[in-house]
Write an enzyme that holds these catalytic residues in place. Structure first.
Site, PDB file in Angstrom:
ATOM      1  N   CYS A  67       0.979  -1.202   0.187  1.00 54.50           N
ATOM      2  CA  CYS A  67       0.129   0.049  -0.138  1.00 54.50           C
ATOM      3  C   CYS A  67       0.809   0.993  -0.132  1.00 54.50           C
ATOM      4  O   CYS A  67       2.002   1.032  -0.296  1.00 54.50           O
ATOM      5  CB  CYS A  67      -1.112  -0.001   1.258  1.00 54.50           C
ATOM      6  SG  CYS A  67      -0.124  -0.002   2.702  1.00 54.50           S
ATOM      7  N   GLY A  68       0.506   2.442   0.339  1.00 61.92           N
ATOM      8  CA  GLY A  68       1.212   3.489   0.260  1.00 61.92           C
ATOM      9  C   GLY A  68       2.448   3.479   1.112  1.00 61.92           C
ATOM     10  O   GLY A  68       3.697   3.865   0.843  1.00 61.92           O
ATOM     11  N   GLY A  70       2.569   0.759   3.673  1.00 64.43           N
ATOM     12  CA  GLY A  70       2.668  -0.636   4.053  1.00 64.43           C
ATOM     13  C   GLY A  70       2.218  -0.878   5.485  1.00 64.43           C
ATOM     14  O   GLY A  70       2.146  -1.884   5.835  1.00 64.43           O
ATOM     15  N   GLY A  72      -1.063   0.222   6.633  1.00 63.32           N
ATOM     16  CA  GLY A  72      -2.433  -0.250   6.829  1.00 63.32           C
ATOM     17  C   GLY A  72      -2.491  -1.513   6.318  1.00 63.32           C
ATOM     18  O   GLY A  72      -3.144  -2.383   6.918  1.00 63.32           O
ATOM     19  N   ARG A 134      14.632 -22.360  18.679  1.00 63.16           N
ATOM     20  CA  ARG A 134      13.920 -21.608  19.890  1.00 63.16           C
ATOM     21  C   ARG A 134      13.000 -20.515  19.135  1.00 63.16           C
ATOM     22  O   ARG A 134      12.228 -20.054  19.897  1.00 63.16           O
ATOM     23  CB  ARG A 134      15.215 -20.606  20.510  1.00 63.16           C
ATOM     24  CG  ARG A 134      15.765 -19.607  19.819  1.00 63.16           C
ATOM     25  CD  ARG A 134      17.130 -18.915  20.495  1.00 63.16           C
ATOM     26  NE  ARG A 134      17.577 -17.999  19.825  1.00 63.16           N
ATOM     27  CZ  ARG A 134      18.583 -17.872  19.016  1.00 63.16           C
ATOM     28  NH1 ARG A 134      18.641 -19.223  18.745  1.00 63.16           N
ATOM     29  NH2 ARG A 134      18.682 -16.962  18.313  1.00 63.16           N
ATOM     30  N   HIS A 135      13.303 -20.257  18.033  1.00 59.59           N
ATOM     31  CA  HIS A 135      12.342 -19.279  17.248  1.00 59.59           C
ATOM     32  C   HIS A 135      11.039 -19.884  16.846  1.00 59.59           C
ATOM     33  O   HIS A 135       9.939 -19.132  16.881  1.00 59.59           O
ATOM     34  CB  HIS A 135      12.748 -18.940  16.117  1.00 59.59           C
ATOM     35  CG  HIS A 135      14.301 -18.138  16.188  1.00 59.59           C
ATOM     36  ND1 HIS A 135      14.340 -17.054  16.770  1.00 59.59           N
ATOM     37  CD2 HIS A 135      15.506 -18.603  15.756  1.00 59.59           C
ATOM     38  CE1 HIS A 135      15.564 -16.583  17.011  1.00 59.59           C
ATOM     39  NE2 HIS A 135      16.187 -17.580  16.234  1.00 59.59           N
TER      40      HIS A 135
HETATM   41  C1  RB5 Z   1      -4.232   5.162   0.399  1.00 58.36           C
HETATM   42  O1  RB5 Z   1      -4.279   6.659   0.475  1.00 58.36           O
HETATM   43  C2  RB5 Z   1      -3.220   5.008   1.698  1.00 58.36           C
HETATM   44  O2  RB5 Z   1      -3.866   5.543   2.790  1.00 58.36           O
HETATM   45  C3  RB5 Z   1      -3.078   3.482   1.970  1.00 58.36           C
HETATM   46  O3  RB5 Z   1      -2.306   3.177   0.514  1.00 58.36           O
HETATM   47  C4  RB5 Z   1      -2.133   2.907   2.959  1.00 58.36           C
HETATM   48  O4  RB5 Z   1      -0.762   3.937   2.839  1.00 58.36           O
HETATM   49  C5  RB5 Z   1      -2.537   2.853   4.404  1.00 58.36           C
HETATM   50  O5  RB5 Z   1      -1.602   2.500   4.988  1.00 58.36           O
END
Ligand code: RB5
Length: 145
Positions: A67-68, A70, A72, A134-135
């Site tokens: 995502c933008g 990473g 979310g 151990r992991h």
């Molecule tokens: C999208 O605009 C953005 O919010 C999404 O890609 C991401 O970065 C969310 O965590």
């Protein structure tokens, strides 16, 4: 046996997803692309669910989510039982996410990591394996209580 990879992104990860797909293609990996199509806007939690479903259903071995930032998409992926998603911004993190955490999903930020760095991160993720020992106990403790 080749590793099967599920690769997904929202709109903010679309461009980097193309670079990662080209890298996987060149490396002879088997992969499936999920998520946003060109020009679309889409919700990263839904992309995370699609990619992670392939892993939990054992139709893919590893996932890559973009995502933008990473952030979310990694939060969304880590809500799913059996998923250990690692948001990585360098190769050390990617390598150790496999060695120590047995991460099964790599998360990247399309607006954070340039394609050169992101591809090296991807390579580190795909070429390292869980060390066990151990992991193993610690990874088991990661499961929801
Ligand atoms: C999208 O605009 C953005 O919010 C999404 O890609 C991401 O970065 C969310 O965590």
């Amino acid at each position: 046996m080749s590793i099967k990879i599920a690769l997904g992104s929202d709109h903010a990860g679309f461009e980097l997803r193309g670079e990662v797909a080209a890298y996987l293609e060149k490396g002879g990996f088997e992969y499936t692309i999920l998520g946003c199509r060109e020009g679309e806007s889409c919700d990263y939690p839904l992309v995370a669910r699609e990619v992670c479903a392939l892993i939990t259903e054992k139709k893919a071995d590893l996932g890559i989510l973009i995502c933008g930032t990473g952030i979310g998409i990694s939060i969304a992926a880590n809500k799913i039982k059996g998923i250990r998603a690692a948001l990585c911004t360098d190769t050390f993190m990617a390598k150790h996410s496999r060695l120590h955490n047995n991460a099964n999903v790599l998360c990247l930020g399309g607006r954070v990591s340039g394609s050169g760095v992101a591809l090296e991160i991807t390579e580190a993720f795909l070429t390292n394996e869980f060390k066990g020992g151990r992991h193993q106990r610690r990874v088991e403790l990661l499961e929801p209580c």
